[in-house]
Every structure is written in C-alpha cells, then in structure tokens.
Design a protein around this motif. Sequence first.
Motif, PDB file in Angstrom:
ATOM      1  N   SER A 155      17.361  79.729  46.023  1.00  0.00           N
ATOM      2  CA  SER A 155      16.533  80.864  45.600  1.00  0.00           C
ATOM      3  C   SER A 155      17.411  81.932  44.966  1.00  0.00           C
ATOM      4  O   SER A 155      18.623  81.989  45.199  1.00  0.00           O
ATOM      5  N   TRP A 156      16.763  82.781  44.128  1.00  0.00           N
ATOM      6  CA  TRP A 156      17.443  83.929  43.540  1.00  0.00           C
ATOM      7  C   TRP A 156      17.392  85.098  44.519  1.00  0.00           C
ATOM      8  O   TRP A 156      16.368  85.343  45.150  1.00  0.00           O
ATOM      9  N   GLU A 157      18.510  85.804  44.647  1.00  0.00           N
ATOM     10  CA  GLU A 157      18.552  86.905  45.602  1.00  0.00           C
ATOM     11  C   GLU A 157      19.653  87.892  45.229  1.00  0.00           C
ATOM     12  O   GLU A 157      20.477  87.636  44.354  1.00  0.00           O
ATOM     13  N   ILE A 158      19.654  89.035  45.905  1.00  0.00           N
ATOM     14  CA  ILE A 158      20.687  90.047  45.699  1.00  0.00           C
ATOM     15  C   ILE A 158      21.997  89.537  46.275  1.00  0.00           C
ATOM     16  O   ILE A 158      22.077  89.182  47.452  1.00  0.00           O
ATOM     17  N   MET A 159      23.049  89.498  45.430  1.00  0.00           N
ATOM     18  CA  MET A 159      24.345  88.977  45.860  1.00  0.00           C
ATOM     19  C   MET A 159      25.298  90.082  46.289  1.00  0.00           C
ATOM     20  O   MET A 159      26.127  89.873  47.175  1.00  0.00           O
ATOM     21  N   ASP A 160      25.187  91.256  45.655  1.00  0.00           N
ATOM     22  CA  ASP A 160      26.130  92.331  45.965  1.00  0.00           C
ATOM     23  C   ASP A 160      25.565  93.665  45.497  1.00  0.00           C
ATOM     24  O   ASP A 160      24.891  93.734  44.478  1.00  0.00           O
ATOM     25  N   ARG A 161      25.858  94.726  46.281  1.00  0.00           N
ATOM     26  CA  ARG A 161      25.456  96.076  45.893  1.00  0.00           C
ATOM     27  C   ARG A 161      26.661  96.986  45.640  1.00  0.00           C
ATOM     28  O   ARG A 161      26.484  98.164  45.339  1.00  0.00           O
ATOM     29  N   GLU A 162      27.876  96.443  45.773  1.00  0.00           N
ATOM     30  CA  GLU A 162      29.085  97.249  45.606  1.00  0.00           C
ATOM     31  C   GLU A 162      29.196  97.707  44.151  1.00  0.00           C
ATOM     32  O   GLU A 162      29.097  96.901  43.223  1.00  0.00           O
ATOM     33  N   PHE A 163      29.430  99.011  43.957  1.00  0.00           N
ATOM     34  CA  PHE A 163      29.331  99.618  42.627  1.00  0.00           C
ATOM     35  C   PHE A 163      30.227  98.941  41.607  1.00  0.00           C
ATOM     36  O   PHE A 163      29.787  98.621  40.497  1.00  0.00           O
ATOM     37  N   ARG A 164      31.483  98.717  41.946  1.00  0.00           N
ATOM     38  CA  ARG A 164      32.413  98.149  40.963  1.00  0.00           C
ATOM     39  C   ARG A 164      31.983  96.753  40.523  1.00  0.00           C
ATOM     40  O   ARG A 164      32.108  96.397  39.352  1.00  0.00           O
ATOM     41  N   PHE A 181      24.642 107.102  40.061  1.00  0.00           N
ATOM     42  CA  PHE A 181      23.569 106.601  39.208  1.00  0.00           C
ATOM     43  C   PHE A 181      23.158 105.196  39.636  1.00  0.00           C
ATOM     44  O   PHE A 181      21.965 104.883  39.712  1.00  0.00           O
ATOM     45  N   ALA A 182      24.133 104.325  39.910  1.00  0.00           N
ATOM     46  CA  ALA A 182      23.828 102.953  40.315  1.00  0.00           C
ATOM     47  C   ALA A 182      23.027 102.938  41.611  1.00  0.00           C
ATOM     48  O   ALA A 182      22.087 102.148  41.773  1.00  0.00           O
ATOM     49  N   GLN A 183      23.378 103.828  42.534  1.00  0.00           N
ATOM     50  CA  GLN A 183      22.656 103.886  43.802  1.00  0.00           C
ATOM     51  C   GLN A 183      21.231 104.402  43.589  1.00  0.00           C
ATOM     52  O   GLN A 183      20.271 103.867  44.146  1.00  0.00           O
ATOM     53  N   GLU A 184      21.110 105.433  42.758  1.00  0.00           N
ATOM     54  CA  GLU A 184      19.792 106.019  42.510  1.00  0.00           C
ATOM     55  C   GLU A 184      18.868 105.029  41.804  1.00  0.00           C
ATOM     56  O   GLU A 184      17.667 104.954  42.113  1.00  0.00           O
ATOM     57  N   GLN A 185      19.412 104.231  40.876  1.00  0.00           N
ATOM     58  CA  GLN A 185      18.604 103.281  40.119  1.00  0.00           C
ATOM     59  C   GLN A 185      18.502 101.911  40.797  1.00  0.00           C
ATOM     60  O   GLN A 185      17.891 101.001  40.248  1.00  0.00           O
ATOM     61  N   PHE A 236      23.835 114.260  22.111  1.00  0.00           N
ATOM     62  CA  PHE A 236      23.959 114.049  20.667  1.00  0.00           C
ATOM     63  C   PHE A 236      25.376 113.598  20.306  1.00  0.00           C
ATOM     64  O   PHE A 236      25.567 112.784  19.400  1.00  0.00           O
ATOM     65  N   GLU A 237      26.349 114.107  21.021  1.00  0.00           N
ATOM     66  CA  GLU A 237      27.730 113.678  20.796  1.00  0.00           C
ATOM     67  C   GLU A 237      27.917 112.219  21.198  1.00  0.00           C
ATOM     68  O   GLU A 237      28.532 111.428  20.475  1.00  0.00           O
ATOM     69  N   VAL A 238      27.371 111.855  22.361  1.00  0.00           N
ATOM     70  CA  VAL A 238      27.493 110.477  22.848  1.00  0.00           C
ATOM     71  C   VAL A 238      26.770 109.524  21.909  1.00  0.00           C
ATOM     72  O   VAL A 238      27.265 108.426  21.609  1.00  0.00           O
ATOM     73  N   ARG A 239      25.600 109.913  21.433  1.00  0.00           N
ATOM     74  CA  ARG A 239      24.832 109.095  20.503  1.00  0.00           C
ATOM     75  C   ARG A 239      25.649 108.695  19.284  1.00  0.00           C
ATOM     76  O   ARG A 239      25.482 107.612  18.719  1.00  0.00           O
ATOM     77  N   LYS A 240      26.582 109.524  18.897  1.00  0.00           N
ATOM     78  CA  LYS A 240      27.351 109.289  17.675  1.00  0.00           C
ATOM     79  C   LYS A 240      28.556 108.386  17.895  1.00  0.00           C
ATOM     80  O   LYS A 240      28.888 107.559  17.028  1.00  0.00           O
ATOM     81  N   HIS A 241      29.211 108.475  19.051  1.00  0.00           N
ATOM     82  CA  HIS A 241      30.543 107.891  19.200  1.00  0.00           C
ATOM     83  C   HIS A 241      30.642 106.688  20.134  1.00  0.00           C
ATOM     84  O   HIS A 241      31.742 106.170  20.337  1.00  0.00           O
ATOM     85  N   TYR A 242      29.554 106.231  20.731  1.00  0.00           N
ATOM     86  CA  TYR A 242      29.642 105.175  21.735  1.00  0.00           C
ATOM     87  C   TYR A 242      28.801 103.962  21.335  1.00  0.00           C
ATOM     88  O   TYR A 242      27.871 104.060  20.541  1.00  0.00           O
ATOM     89  N   ASN A 243      29.147 102.810  21.941  1.00  0.00           N
ATOM     90  CA  ASN A 243      28.274 101.639  21.912  1.00  0.00           C
ATOM     91  C   ASN A 243      27.940 101.292  23.359  1.00  0.00           C
ATOM     92  O   ASN A 243      28.355 101.993  24.286  1.00  0.00           O
ATOM     93  N   ASP A 244      27.195 100.211  23.583  1.00  0.00           N
ATOM     94  CA  ASP A 244      26.727  99.922  24.937  1.00  0.00           C
ATOM     95  C   ASP A 244      27.867  99.783  25.941  1.00  0.00           C
ATOM     96  O   ASP A 244      27.783 100.282  27.071  1.00  0.00           O
ATOM     97  N   ILE A 245      28.943  99.094  25.554  1.00  0.00           N
ATOM     98  CA  ILE A 245      30.042  98.858  26.500  1.00  0.00           C
ATOM     99  C   ILE A 245      30.716 100.165  26.883  1.00  0.00           C
ATOM    100  O   ILE A 245      30.908 100.457  28.074  1.00  0.00           O
ATOM    101  N   THR A 246      31.072 100.986  25.896  1.00  0.00           N
ATOM    102  CA  THR A 246      31.735 102.256  26.218  1.00  0.00           C
ATOM    103  C   THR A 246      30.766 103.237  26.880  1.00  0.00           C
ATOM    104  O   THR A 246      31.161 104.054  27.709  1.00  0.00           O
ATOM    105  N   PHE A 247      29.500 103.146  26.529  1.00  0.00           N
ATOM    106  CA  PHE A 247      28.445 103.979  27.133  1.00  0.00           C
ATOM    107  C   PHE A 247      28.339 103.699  28.631  1.00  0.00           C
ATOM    108  O   PHE A 247      28.388 104.614  29.463  1.00  0.00           O
ATOM    109  N   ILE A 248      28.229 102.423  28.982  1.00  0.00           N
ATOM    110  CA  ILE A 248      28.121 102.031  30.388  1.00  0.00           C
ATOM    111  C   ILE A 248      29.428 102.310  31.122  1.00  0.00           C
ATOM    112  O   ILE A 248      29.445 102.849  32.239  1.00  0.00           O
ATOM    113  N   ASP A 249      30.538 101.940  30.505  1.00  0.00           N
ATOM    114  CA  ASP A 249      31.838 102.088  31.159  1.00  0.00           C
ATOM    115  C   ASP A 249      32.158 103.551  31.449  1.00  0.00           C
ATOM    116  O   ASP A 249      32.737 103.878  32.488  1.00  0.00           O
ATOM    117  N   THR A 250      31.780 104.439  30.540  1.00  0.00           N
ATOM    118  CA  THR A 250      32.140 105.852  30.686  1.00  0.00           C
ATOM    119  C   THR A 250      31.169 106.620  31.570  1.00  0.00           C
ATOM    120  O   THR A 250      31.589 107.460  32.377  1.00  0.00           O
TER     121      THR A 250
END
Length: 497
Positions: free
Chosen positions: A399-408, A382-386, A362-376
């Motif tokens: 062809s389209w393909e996976i280019m990189d899996r590195e988190f950053r 999470f990236a590995q799990e998803q 509920f706190e995050v819902r109030k104070h963030y937007n997509d960029i700060t939500f993702i960045d924080t």
Amino acid sequence: MPKSLTPRLAALRDEIHGYAKEFGLDFFETIFEMVSYDEMNMVAAYGGFPTRYPHWRWGMEYEQLAKGYEYGLSKIYELVINNDPCYAYLMESNPEVDQKLVMAHVYGHCDFFKNNFSFRHTNRRMIDDMANHATRVRRWIDKIGVEKVEDFIDRTLSLENLIDQHSPHIRRNPDPKRAEEEVKSNERVEGFKVGREYMRGYINPSEFLDSQRKRVEDEKQRAKKFPERPQRDVLLFLLEHAPLEPWESDILAILRDEAYYFAPQGQTKIMNEGWASYWHSTIMTRRALKDDEIIDYADHHSGTMGTRPGAINPYKLGIELWRDIEDRWNKGRFGKEWDECDDLRARRSWDKKLGAGREKIFEVRKHYNDITFIDTFLTAEFAQEQKLFVYGFNDKRNSWEIMDREFRKVKTKLLQGLTNFGQPIIEVVDGNHENRAELLLAHKHDGQDLKGDYARETLRNLQSLWRRPVNIITRYDNKGVMLRFDGTNHTEKKVEL
C-alpha cells in the motif's frame, strides 16, 4: 473557430486589466478569444497552440480531454500562450465569475512570462513558428510519406528530454574560434636549442620546423576527444554529427526547437501557477467579486487548490509559498536575528512591521525558478504548516503510505523531483567509442537508477538515428554497467566507474 469577446466580456477584460495594472503587474498585450468546450479541448491537445504538426498523439490527447469533460472528471478553465502578444482562450459556456477569474489568472501568467529570467531567451513569436513547423512537416509528409515521417517523429519524441535545459543561460563550452586562437598561440615549436642566433636557420631549417609542427598537430588530433567535453544536448549532437537525411534533420531541428520553448514552463511550473493563482485570488477577493459571486468563486477556487495523497498540486504549493514569503518579509521573519532566535513564543509573535512583502515577491518572481524557489524559501515551519511529507509504496503492506515527515528528507525529495524535471541526466561522452564510430553516453547518477525498459527503448531509438551501436554507462547497486544496443541485440557488461 475562436471568436472575439462580446461587449460585456470586453468590458470585464478592461476592468480586470485595470486591476492587474493597479497591483503592479507588467505584461505583454494580451488577446482573449472565445472558444467552445470542444475547441478548447482541441487547442489544449495541441499544447495550447491553434496549429501543430500532424501526429497521432494530438488525437489521443483530444480524446482524453473530451472524455474527461464529458464525464465531469476534468475541465479546462484557461489556456494562455507565452508569446508577444500573449494569446488566451475563454470557454464561452463559463459563467461570468469564471471568466473574471480566468482573466485575472491569465494576467498573472503573462506577467510571469515577461519578467521571469527563465523565459528571457524564449521565442516570443512561437505561435507563428508553430504554424511554420506544421507546414514544413506536412511538406515532408507529401514528399516522403505519412508512415515514414510519423515513425521518425515517434522515435524522436522519446528523446525530446535529452536537451540541455540550462544552455540558453550559460556557456558550457568555450567559443571555438577563441579556443583555436589560444591553442595556436601556445603551439610554439622551438626545435633544437641554439646558442647563437645566426646559427638558428642552419640547425632548425624551416622544413624541419614544419615537420615538427605537423607531428604535434597529428598527436593532438589523435588525443582529441569527440566531443571535447561531455555534451548534455544530445539532440544537438545528433543534428551535427548523425548521418541523417535532410528531412530527418529538419524534423529533428523542429522538435528540438519546440522542446527548448517548453523547457522554461517545466522549470517554473510551481512558481508560475502559484503566481497566477496568487493574483487571481488577490484581484478577485479585493476588487472584482460581487456579493452574489462569492460562493461560486470559492467553490471553483478551492477545486483548483485541491490536493491528493502522493501528488504535488503546483497551484496549491505555489500560492501558499508566495503568501508565506510575503508574510515573512512583511513581519521581518528572515535574516540572522530571526534564524538565531530559539524562543518559540518570540517566534510566534515576531512582527517587525517592515511591510516589504509585496516588493519581495516581485523580486523573487524575477530571479528564481522552481528549484531555487523551493530551496531558498521552503522552511521547516512552512512544511509543517502545509503538512508536507514523503509518500511512498510499502512493499510489505502492499500500500501507499507516509514514509517520512522529517523536513530535510521532505525538501530533498521535492527537489529531486524537480531537478531536470525528475528525469535522468544523460550526456554524450564519446562519438567514436573504441574507434568504431559507436556512440557512448553517460548517466550522471543522482541516486535514481535508470529504468531498464525505458533505457533499452531509448537506446533503440538513438541507434536508429546514429546508425551505429549506441552505449550508455550507468550504475546499478553501486556497480558500473554499460548497456549496449547494436541495432539487433541488447547487451550489458560490467565496467569500472
């Protein structure tokens, strides 16, 4: 025409409303109306509003939506308007379980509209203003002609992203009156130095001091930039300084007003859809579902959460990240101790039993937007799990393909797509370029080059409003380039950055 709810649906609305309040959601009054699938497509084509100004693109949107529904390729489950009160539409042909799901989803959206900071300055009476905008445009059509007005709208719509989406929350330029007073207070013209005070009037007569002040003011005006600082709201600059006719100014103001209304929705798409999905899932699975509705609910919910290669599903990414935040704060998986723990076994079993997850979201819902939500909150775990990765086109393999899996790299790519809605940042830097009344823009290069065809068409449309040549400075291959359109020809030349 929209219809009021049947007694059965009104009872279901009251039931879902009670569950939403029970879970702590806080929203404006929400009015549900029933529509046919055809009416739903018409409202969706208008961007969710029942009335918009006349333009051919609404018909095009309607045809696409109608064909998608007819061929079973797509279906609109809900439409909700950020307004006070909020308005939402239910499709009358939907089964009861879908109606409950949509109501729960809508209450999640309405809670987000009311409480997220991005919507703090939005117009809460926009449904009325949209109708007023439509009336004003129709009056100009009656007076000027449909072709002339529609052509102007076409050109202006190609520029509607040239606004400063953060301007409602920050002040980029100082208050003009205060700045003028400060300048005047610092403009003390002393004249020649005087050893004795009684000689001041003879050595520095008032006529001499006045001429000195005028000289200083003239020099300052010559050195003054126009605008004084780069201005990101290009549409506002055109409204204030372009030689527009009254009808053009009115329509440009309408389209700019609507662009600012929709901007917060673009800034919070992942958060907003994820939040609404989180709450429809919570309300349905914990309170509202009947035994014989579970299979249908699961089928429709999973369809909404489906993903495809190379694309982000905001519903899926949003709901999973909200759940991850809640789980982490319930178990205490945050802070210095958690960050410094490098024992994989300990991290897997980590559970401080804090139970602070619901309060945190509920706190995050109030104070963030997509960029700060993702960045924080988007973590490597999470990236590995998803199974998040960078997806791109391989020219060698065609062809389209996976280019990189590195988190950053994954996170950077995601944030780049969200910054300024993934569009280039353009600023007005000079309204009198080379003292020829030409407009000079600058592209704030962030690693993404301007697309040549888009840039040329944008310059063409800007020139039609400015009535003088328009230029933009950008970068290709780390070299400065100025693109120019003079009303007839496109040219480009190299410049120093």
